[in-house]
Scaffold this motif. Structure first.
Motif, PDB file in Angstrom:
ATOM      1  N   GLU A   8      41.044  -0.812  75.854  1.00 42.08           N
ATOM      2  CA  GLU A   8      41.850  -1.253  77.004  1.00 42.08           C
ATOM      3  C   GLU A   8      41.731  -0.252  78.159  1.00 42.08           C
ATOM      4  OE1 GLU A   8      43.798  -4.105  77.166  1.00 42.08           O
ATOM      5  OE2 GLU A   8      42.826  -4.639  75.285  1.00 42.08           O
ATOM      6  N   LEU A   9      41.422   0.995  77.833  1.00 44.92           N
ATOM      7  CA  LEU A   9      41.364   2.047  78.854  1.00 44.92           C
ATOM      8  C   LEU A   9      39.947   2.345  79.328  1.00 44.92           C
ATOM      9  CD1 LEU A   9      43.915   4.636  77.353  1.00 44.92           C
ATOM     10  CD2 LEU A   9      44.307   2.992  79.199  1.00 44.92           C
ATOM     11  N   CYS A  10      38.963   2.195  78.444  1.00 49.38           N
ATOM     12  CA  CYS A  10      37.583   2.559  78.776  1.00 49.38           C
ATOM     13  C   CYS A  10      37.083   1.747  79.978  1.00 49.38           C
ATOM     14  CB  CYS A  10      36.677   2.306  77.566  1.00 49.38           C
ATOM     15  SG  CYS A  10      34.924   2.613  77.913  1.00 49.38           S
ATOM     16  N   LYS A  47      35.073  16.525  71.053  1.00 44.95           N
ATOM     17  CA  LYS A  47      36.284  17.015  71.722  1.00 44.95           C
ATOM     18  C   LYS A  47      36.040  17.185  73.214  1.00 44.95           C
ATOM     19  CE  LYS A  47      38.090  19.542  67.734  1.00 44.95           C
ATOM     20  NZ  LYS A  47      38.157  20.883  67.123  1.00 44.95           N
ATOM     21  N   ASP A  48      34.873  17.718  73.570  1.00 46.37           N
ATOM     22  CA  ASP A  48      34.544  17.880  74.992  1.00 46.37           C
ATOM     23  C   ASP A  48      34.477  16.517  75.680  1.00 46.37           C
ATOM     24  OD1 ASP A  48      34.447  20.597  74.771  1.00 46.37           O
ATOM     25  OD2 ASP A  48      32.252  20.739  74.716  1.00 46.37           O
ATOM     26  N   ALA A  49      33.892  15.540  75.004  1.00 45.78           N
ATOM     27  CA  ALA A  49      33.806  14.195  75.587  1.00 45.78           C
ATOM     28  C   ALA A  49      35.194  13.611  75.787  1.00 45.78           C
ATOM     29  CB  ALA A  49      32.963  13.292  74.681  1.00 45.78           C
ATOM     30  N   ALA A  50      36.071  13.840  74.837  1.00 49.16           N
ATOM     31  CA  ALA A  50      37.443  13.334  74.969  1.00 49.16           C
ATOM     32  C   ALA A  50      38.136  13.990  76.156  1.00 49.16           C
ATOM     33  CB  ALA A  50      38.219  13.586  73.682  1.00 49.16           C
ATOM     34  N   ASP A  51      37.921  15.310  76.318  1.00 45.10           N
ATOM     35  CA  ASP A  51      38.530  16.019  77.446  1.00 45.10           C
ATOM     36  C   ASP A  51      37.955  15.543  78.781  1.00 45.10           C
ATOM     37  OD1 ASP A  51      40.133  17.517  75.798  1.00 45.10           O
ATOM     38  OD2 ASP A  51      38.803  19.265  75.775  1.00 45.10           O
ATOM     39  N   SER A  52      36.685  15.152  78.767  1.00 42.42           N
ATOM     40  CA  SER A  52      36.011  14.779  80.009  1.00 42.42           C
ATOM     41  C   SER A  52      36.190  13.318  80.379  1.00 42.42           C
ATOM     42  CB  SER A  52      34.506  15.065  79.884  1.00 42.42           C
ATOM     43  OG  SER A  52      34.276  16.423  79.613  1.00 42.42           O
ATOM     44  N   CYS A  53      36.588  12.499  79.444  1.00 39.46           N
ATOM     45  CA  CYS A  53      36.690  11.059  79.709  1.00 39.46           C
ATOM     46  C   CYS A  53      37.676  10.812  80.859  1.00 39.46           C
ATOM     47  CB  CYS A  53      37.156  10.322  78.457  1.00 39.46           C
ATOM     48  SG  CYS A  53      37.519   8.578  78.776  1.00 39.46           S
ATOM     49  N   PRO A  54      37.208  10.227  81.961  1.00 36.40           N
ATOM     50  CA  PRO A  54      38.090  10.040  83.116  1.00 36.40           C
ATOM     51  C   PRO A  54      39.215   9.042  82.853  1.00 36.40           C
ATOM     52  CG  PRO A  54      35.959   8.999  83.481  1.00 36.40           C
ATOM     53  CD  PRO A  54      35.839   9.777  82.206  1.00 36.40           C
TER      54      PRO A  54
END
Ligand code: SF4
Length: 61
Positions: A8-10, A47-54
């Motif tokens: 729903e967010l992506c 984890k980095d991808a999760a932190d970077s996901c706008p």
């Protein structure tokens, strides 16, 4: 560690699929997780991808 994407967010920006293609792939409309069980060597990248996901759509548990 487990990972999932809130469809729903992506916004299908492609950041995670570019950065960690072993875990994230682009589906028909949004990114998808190939395997929710993240291997130890990919944990930091996920984890980095999760932190970077706008859209903050990547959920790590
Ligand atoms: S980085 Fe976030 S918004 Fe972009 S494709 Fe991945 S899950 Fe979707």
């Amino acid at each position: 560690m487990k990972v999932r994407i809130d469809s729903e967010l992506c916004t299908a920006c492609g950041l995670c699929t570019d950065d960690v293609p072993d875990v994230f792939v682009m589906g028909d409309e949004v990114a998808e997780v190939t395997n929710p069980d993240v291997s130890a060597e990919l944990e930091d990248a996920v984890k980095d991808a999760a932190d970077s996901c706008p859209a903050e759509a990547i959920i790590v548990e």
